[in-house]
Design an enzyme around this catalytic site. Sequence first.
Site, PDB file in Angstrom:
ATOM      1  N   SER A  72      63.545 -45.252 103.437  1.00  0.00           N
ATOM      2  CA  SER A  72      64.453 -45.056 102.304  1.00  0.00           C
ATOM      3  C   SER A  72      63.684 -44.889 101.006  1.00  0.00           C
ATOM      4  O   SER A  72      62.580 -45.420 100.848  1.00  0.00           O
ATOM      5  CB  SER A  72      65.419 -46.239 102.176  1.00  0.00           C
ATOM      6  OG  SER A  72      64.884 -47.260 101.361  1.00  0.00           O
ATOM      7  N   ASP A  73      64.268 -44.163 100.077  1.00  0.00           N
ATOM      8  CA  ASP A  73      63.698 -44.115  98.738  1.00  0.00           C
ATOM      9  C   ASP A  73      63.986 -45.448  98.047  1.00  0.00           C
ATOM     10  O   ASP A  73      64.786 -46.259  98.522  1.00  0.00           O
ATOM     11  CB  ASP A  73      64.291 -42.954  97.945  1.00  0.00           C
ATOM     12  CG  ASP A  73      63.330 -42.453  96.879  1.00  0.00           C
ATOM     13  OD1 ASP A  73      62.454 -43.228  96.451  1.00  0.00           O
ATOM     14  OD2 ASP A  73      63.451 -41.287  96.472  1.00  0.00           O
ATOM     15  N   TYR A  74      63.332 -45.661  96.920  1.00  0.00           N
ATOM     16  CA  TYR A  74      63.438 -46.933  96.201  1.00  0.00           C
ATOM     17  C   TYR A  74      64.900 -47.203  95.838  1.00  0.00           C
ATOM     18  O   TYR A  74      65.502 -46.466  95.063  1.00  0.00           O
ATOM     19  CB  TYR A  74      62.575 -46.868  94.945  1.00  0.00           C
ATOM     20  CG  TYR A  74      62.319 -48.189  94.261  1.00  0.00           C
ATOM     21  CD1 TYR A  74      61.103 -48.844  94.409  1.00  0.00           C
ATOM     22  CD2 TYR A  74      63.285 -48.775  93.456  1.00  0.00           C
ATOM     23  CE1 TYR A  74      60.854 -50.051  93.771  1.00  0.00           C
ATOM     24  CE2 TYR A  74      63.055 -49.981  92.822  1.00  0.00           C
ATOM     25  CZ  TYR A  74      61.837 -50.617  92.977  1.00  0.00           C
ATOM     26  OH  TYR A  74      61.595 -51.806  92.343  1.00  0.00           O
ATOM     27  N   ALA A  75      65.473 -48.237  96.443  1.00  0.00           N
ATOM     28  CA  ALA A  75      66.872 -48.637  96.214  1.00  0.00           C
ATOM     29  C   ALA A  75      67.860 -47.566  96.656  1.00  0.00           C
ATOM     30  O   ALA A  75      69.008 -47.553  96.199  1.00  0.00           O
ATOM     31  CB  ALA A  75      67.106 -49.009  94.755  1.00  0.00           C
ATOM     32  N   GLY A  76      67.433 -46.673  97.542  1.00  0.00           N
ATOM     33  CA  GLY A  76      68.324 -45.608  97.991  1.00  0.00           C
ATOM     34  C   GLY A  76      69.551 -46.122  98.719  1.00  0.00           C
ATOM     35  O   GLY A  76      70.650 -45.577  98.582  1.00  0.00           O
TER      36      GLY A  76
END
Length: 466
Positions: free
Chosen positions: A137-141
């Site tokens: 996942s992307d950061y806080a996605g």
Amino acid sequence: MDQTKGEPARAQGLVARANQRTPEKEGEYPGLPRDHLQVDPTVTRHGLPAGKLACTAKHFAGYSAPVAGINLAPSSIGEREMRDTHLPRFRMAVRDAGIYAVMPSYNEVDGVPAHANRWLLHQILREEWQFEGVVFSDYAGIMMLDHFHHTASSAKEAALQALQAGVDVEAPFPWGYAQLKELLDEGRVTEAMIDRAVSRILRIKFMMGLFEKPYIDPARVREAVRTPEHLKLAREVAEESIVLLKNEGGLLPLDPKRLKSIAVIGPNAHQVQFGDYSPTRSNQHGVTVLQGIREVAGKELQIRYAKGCDITGNDRSGFDEAILAASQSDLVILVMVHGRPYAIAWEKAHLPAILETWYPGEEGGRAVANILFGITNPSGRLSMSIPQSVGHVPVYYSHKPSGRGYYRDPGSPEKPGHDYVFASTEPLFSFGYGLSYTTFRYDDLQVERDRYRGFPAPPHQRGRGG
């Protein structure tokens, strides 16, 4: 080059590299070109991983075509355009290069957020392309499914959507995936779903040798980081990336013997620009443009420096100093240091020389100075088109036959046009554009229309200059 980047990173304990941004459009980007690298995805097979780094292709997918060019905004992309334009490079990274990980984008694609998009992350990535790596996942996605996209009403719902779509790892910490045990107890996820994600993560760790050698050797760091070979490569890469956009009257290269005074002005003049997500902004880790010019120009040439203003903000208190320095100098050259194309129609019309340097990195100051003073001949070419104005966006070379209008008559206030009323539909500087200090002439060009890339015989090329 990528092999060289992998060695110092791994020596410092970095195992996964999450900024291998994959070009989504053949040649350039219609929306957000900032920081997207024109890389050959096969470097992951022939360069980085091979025991070095586990590369992550990002952002999957359609991230470069957001509504109104706003970062994280929705991408209104249908399946045909997605498959024809945005997916081919990712497919190369997965099928041809054997990339280790893929990161979903923040945006929603055709109405479905990428982190909850099973069509993208499972049907295309897993079933069609047979991807065996990790979806990271992307950061806080995953958190954004709740806070930003509002497709989930809680951390538990966000985790359910992401896991069902095919996201294996949540970054930067388990916010939604901390609820997986509760989802398991409720019967909304199965052990098989969790085991599948865990097995993909463990597989990459085994491939990277983390279980055999989990710790770094501190003594290796000094030997592997910022070596003379690395610094030389950094300078060469910066030099080859710089694009000469304008050189009226052969103003460049500069000859220190013919100059009395030059001024180096601007907030980037004495600031090393490593680019976004850099762990440092310290000039101790690089060479600024001002320092590079001073090294090359020598002590005989008077060099004045004025910051003028900050990169951001409205403080104009330094303008007077900058104007004074400019008035005492012999000429004006625009050196652009930035991460995306600007509309510079006024600058093109009024300034004699323009140099596009992008984010030139730790040796950027020397690279810029070498170009300015003719130690290195500029050879860079634009990897994207530069628009005439904001109203011309998006502008890119691979447009449809109708994409530049029907009449093709540039409009002006004196004589309005039929495509754009007061402007041309052409870009200010086209994809592939770039000048040199050497002039070339091509003879005997031949193109076969029935071949995609048909040059049956190489043209005769003649060069003049140094």
